[in-house]
Scaffold this active site. Sequence first.
Site, PDB file in Angstrom:
ATOM      1  CB  CYS A 157     -36.286 120.207 -30.327  1.00 60.83           C
ATOM      2  SG  CYS A 157     -37.283 118.866 -30.969  1.00 60.83           S
ATOM      3  CG  HIS A 289     -35.255 121.068 -24.268  1.00 58.37           C
ATOM      4  ND1 HIS A 289     -35.705 121.765 -25.367  1.00 58.37           N
ATOM      5  CD2 HIS A 289     -35.340 119.748 -24.607  1.00 58.37           C
ATOM      6  CE1 HIS A 289     -36.031 120.903 -26.327  1.00 58.37           C
ATOM      7  NE2 HIS A 289     -35.828 119.677 -25.885  1.00 58.37           N
ATOM      8  CD  GLU A 300     -33.834 120.972 -19.316  1.00 60.10           C
ATOM      9  OE1 GLU A 300     -34.790 120.260 -19.662  1.00 60.10           O
ATOM     10  OE2 GLU A 300     -33.716 122.169 -19.633  1.00 60.10           O
ATOM     11  CE  LYS A 320     -39.806 122.490 -25.549  1.00 57.09           C
ATOM     12  NZ  LYS A 320     -38.632 123.147 -24.947  1.00 57.09           N
ATOM     13  CG  HIS A 325     -41.389 120.047 -27.787  1.00 54.92           C
ATOM     14  ND1 HIS A 325     -40.747 121.091 -28.425  1.00 54.92           N
ATOM     15  CD2 HIS A 325     -40.444 119.087 -27.612  1.00 54.92           C
ATOM     16  CE1 HIS A 325     -39.486 120.768 -28.639  1.00 54.92           C
ATOM     17  NE2 HIS A 325     -39.270 119.563 -28.153  1.00 54.92           N
ATOM     18  CG  PHE A 390     -35.075 113.825 -32.408  1.00 50.61           C
ATOM     19  CD1 PHE A 390     -35.413 113.660 -31.077  1.00 50.61           C
ATOM     20  CD2 PHE A 390     -35.844 113.186 -33.371  1.00 50.61           C
ATOM     21  CE1 PHE A 390     -36.505 112.866 -30.719  1.00 50.61           C
ATOM     22  CE2 PHE A 390     -36.927 112.395 -33.021  1.00 50.61           C
ATOM     23  CZ  PHE A 390     -37.261 112.239 -31.703  1.00 50.61           C
TER      24      PHE A 390
END
Lengths: 772, 69
Positions: A157, A289, A300, A320, A325, A390
């Site tokens: 991502c 993000h 975050e 998003k 996403h 990830f």
Amino acid sequence: MKHKRCVVTGLGLICATGNNIEENIKNIFGGISGIDKVKAFSTEGCYAELGAEVPLEDRELSGDDFDRATLLCVKAAEEAVSDSGLDLSDEKTRNRTGVIVGDCVAGVASIDRFYTAEANGNGDPSDIGKMTATAIANNVALHFNLGGVTANIVNACAAGTISLSMACDEIRAGRADIFLAGGTDSFSSLAFGGFHALHALDSQPCSPFNRSSGITLGEGSGMLVIESYEHAKARGARIYCEISGSGISSDAYHITAPRPDGEGQMNAIRQALNSAGLSPDDIDYINAHGTGTAKNDEAEFLSLHTVFDGNSHLSVSSTKSMTGHCLGAAGAIEAVISVLSLTKNMAPPTVGYSDSDLETLKQKAGKIDFVPNTARVKNIERVMSNSFAFGGNNASIIFSKSLSENTDKPCDGSKKIYICGIGRLMSAKPEDNPALSHVEINSGSFSELGIKMAFYRKLDRFSQLLLISGVRALKDAGLSPLPEDENALDFGISIGTSDGPLTEIAEFQKTIVEKGAAGGNAFSFPNTVYNAAGGYLSIFTGIKGYNVTIANSAQAGIQSVCNACDILTRGGEKTMLAAGVDENTHITEQLYSRLGLLGDNLPYSLKDDRSPLGEGTVSLVLTTEKKSKTYAQITGWGEAHRSVSPQDPEGSEPAMADAVMSALSMADISVSDIDFICGFANGSKSVDSFELAVYRSLFGKNLPTVYSSRSETADARAASCADQIALACSLLQGGCHVPSIGNPPEKKEYALCVGYGCGGSYSAVLLRRTDN
Amino acid sequence: MLVENLRIPQEALDYDSELFGDDIGLDSIDSIEIIAGIDSLFGVQMTGVAKEHFRSVNTLTDYVYNNMK
């Protein structure tokens, strides 16, 4: 090498909120979400059924015979090129234009189609070449017939953000003037089934920084035209903004969850600010993000508050909430939205807040404006876009409306790069079946390196291979465990692969084909991302700096070394681990044999195009400080590309020559100084004869001795390319007896290693003997 | 199921091995797989069941045995 300014001159975007920039502006800045019920596959038995899909069929995206992820990318790239006014009918411009694409799940639509048909024994072999991420950037380059460097950044991502940063590095290294850079991913039952198994999907539309009860997956592609400022100015291009800084870091914490203390995220954010020469107060808007999972949003919130709480004019949002996403495309889609927010002076909203949610938000938000539900009109000079992935990969990038002062300054040319550690695990050809060879891994392979079963049990074969060679290389360099005085942030990783963790991906997909999206396996899903291997390596070793995985056919094993050298000379890191890795399992064996590519030819035997398949991994520790033990000095490196068919290198001769000549010119030596070559021949006649022909045209009658690392190990693709460098080190030190073309050289001072990748990509590294 | 789905080497697994201890080191993702595996093999729901039942193969066996319909 000059520190050139890199600017954005074109934008292209396709995702659930629109098929082009215009539609996306209307919807994203209008707060209209693209989330709806999933149409691509059945969600029967799943607790969630929402997604953010692009409503166009493959043939409506482009007429090419590519995988859906590539078609989405071609569509966005077409728009970006047209927006930039670049004239790609001009051959000179095409040859100075490269492609770097970020991607997470690769050709997953083709993987799904192949294994769905294969359940009845009739999988279409033409889907096989579309499965890996390698195909994406090379096919986009082929579509436009481009001749600049290509790469696929496969850092899950964070990939779409890292690809932009790497495009700037490549422009600064002088390898191209222009890049089509961004990211792409298609909607897949694999990702849906995986996140469903992890219970990470929201049953309602995702609600980042609000309910934070899971993600909604999306698909799409964002592409940017990035140019050197000089090039853009010379052609009179409209300049949207400058890419003024970027930062890439590793959590070294967990394969899927972010560090709860946000340390890795903040390292990337602060590095981006530092490289741009900016302070937190200079940022007007952050495209976060903001996935909408509890763990991401908590970490975050913490990093944003810690770094930016002194900033009283900051807006932050997660788009998003409208685009879903889009994984490997997310960072690139959000980069496009970030640039649009600069040009429109408007921060797009995070949608999904009810009246009572707004009350709760007030307590969590502090001074930060989270732009709930409606866009904020305000003056925006500088924007940051953050992506966290990830594997614990974090990336942050900054776009500035006004150009920085002329920062053209020479890079530190006095920096020398040494290879001070090698870790090698390569298959040896068995006598009874030389066409297929495997590495033996057992519990002893891990226990001798101090790796516990609780750790290695979770890893797939691809990750296990890399972990073993990586830790061996670090031990060899005296860097495992990392010494206390070693700053883990000054230490980075660059990995190259041709086919990635294809076994784990294919097995996962086969389960979904059999059991449906609800049958995904939570244990193996984290291993299906290409950068899991680099993630596990950073978790085990504690390396917290740069961490990038490049998928670009076999030559990625040398391209990763070139990338590591770029990062070392740019000043980002002091030590880099560069590696090549590829696996050979029942899955790769099945796919390569279906393509009729397996055979037992020796390199340079020039019989036919069937070559032996092996597996393995080679890691090299590179440092700018001369240690007591060094294997060799890297004095030059080069990368080049010329778009040709993936089946045949014919026509890409100029690119191979370019890569070699760039490496020689960096080292300031000529072809006659080369004492021997470690070549890329793998036993396939069309590849091997092409390679020798290019050497003959470069070196004339005085062809240096040519060695092949694949005569004993078979073709382990990216691992074999990295192994060419290990072989050259060993030969420079006087060791090794392997077959060669030509008599062994009298003098062994300079060695050339060249890698070839399907589609016309080349990397070259020049080594010089060091006397310990 | 533990050997196949969670890739625990068979020789490392005893009936009373600490599954979530230092040696085998199962974590939250593994527990999702154990729950899914036991549900599909025995039809026993273990979502939200107290941690001590997940301690070893023995405790899991006891729970499943006592809760089978």
